[in-house]
Design a protein around this motif. Sequence first.
Motif, short mmCIF file in Angstrom:
data_model
loop_
_atom_site.label_atom_id
_atom_site.label_comp_id
_atom_site.label_asym_id
_atom_site.label_seq_id
_atom_site.Cartn_x
_atom_site.Cartn_y
_atom_site.Cartn_z
N UNK A 48 -13.13 -12.96 -30.87
CA UNK A 48 -14.40 -13.29 -30.60
C UNK A 48 -14.79 -12.95 -29.01
N UNK A 49 -13.96 -12.55 -28.31
CA UNK A 49 -14.16 -12.15 -27.08
C UNK A 49 -13.23 -11.53 -26.45
N UNK A 50 -13.24 -10.60 -25.42
CA UNK A 50 -12.43 -10.01 -24.49
C UNK A 50 -12.60 -10.36 -23.19
N UNK B 88 -3.34 -21.16 -26.22
CA UNK B 88 -4.80 -21.74 -25.63
C UNK B 88 -4.83 -22.09 -24.15
N UNK B 89 -3.68 -22.12 -23.35
CA UNK B 89 -3.68 -22.22 -21.93
C UNK B 89 -3.61 -21.16 -21.23
N UNK B 90 -2.89 -20.08 -21.70
CA UNK B 90 -2.60 -18.75 -21.00
C UNK B 90 -3.14 -17.42 -21.64
N UNK B 91 -2.59 -17.17 -22.75
CA UNK B 91 -3.03 -15.75 -23.19
C UNK B 91 -4.75 -16.06 -23.52
N UNK B 92 -4.95 -16.83 -24.29
CA UNK B 92 -6.58 -17.06 -24.74
C UNK B 92 -7.24 -15.83 -25.14
N UNK B 93 -8.16 -15.29 -24.34
CA UNK B 93 -8.86 -14.09 -25.00
C UNK B 93 -8.33 -12.62 -24.09
#
Length: 271
Positions: free
Chosen positions: A86-88, A116-121
Amino acid sequence: MIKFNPRPIAPTSLSAEKVENTKNLIAQKVKSGQKPSTSNPNDFPSHWIPDARRELWKHQNYRCCYCERSRGLKRESDLEHFRPKAKVEEEPDHYGYWWLAYVWENYLYSCKPCNEDYKKNKFPLLPSSQRAFEEKDSLDKEKPILINPFDEDPEVFIRFDWQDSNNLFVKAVQTEKDVEDRGKKTIEITGINEDRLPEERAGDLLTLEGIAKTMHAAVYMKDLGMDSSGLLEKTEKEIKLQTSSKSEKSFIGFRRAYFRKVGLGPYIAND
Ligand SMILES: [Zn+2]
């Protein structure tokens, strides 16, 4: 990180009608110029849970694809979208790879902190490549910086640095072959040197050192013409157990790196 065996076939639930309907709804929304969002529960309902996550969790032998911590299915457990849905982060105008939200090949099993803390989007590309913005754009023109352990062998790009040690804070670093800095950036993106991970990785070092000492002793005895075949066989088995991708232990890449460092590379599992 270690290379994974080829992906198992997709769970049938991913081709269920409700998944197809959701894909169509998201496509319609995008067509009308609206950006789908993970904060809207109607946009990306979790059809992947539990089947896809469970399948990959088993296939990856219960380890996070990035940090290799062994995790229970319900503890700190996530389904990671390799291409974010949903986002880059690197492209503020990108709608995300929404069309891959329910595509099996885009999934990995990860722990929550890595996802959720590092790779995310984050999903950076090499400058020489062309980003896909829409479903019709070719993914083959993208050259991702992040290493996908289903596609490539992370051990080609990432090694461990034993210099700075009492061996308690062994950090992941890039290899000499990492000429495009993909290993270096994968380490940064996934946070595998952050928090308590270097210490956690070193947690079993005493055990590994004990096994290595025994192996070296057994080889030495053999070289002296003594019969150490029983000890050799038993210890070789133990090294295989410690380094096999099928093991349920954490940090297999780290264990392999340790045995390579102490000259026991030929004994590590090659699976
Ligand atoms: Zn992780």
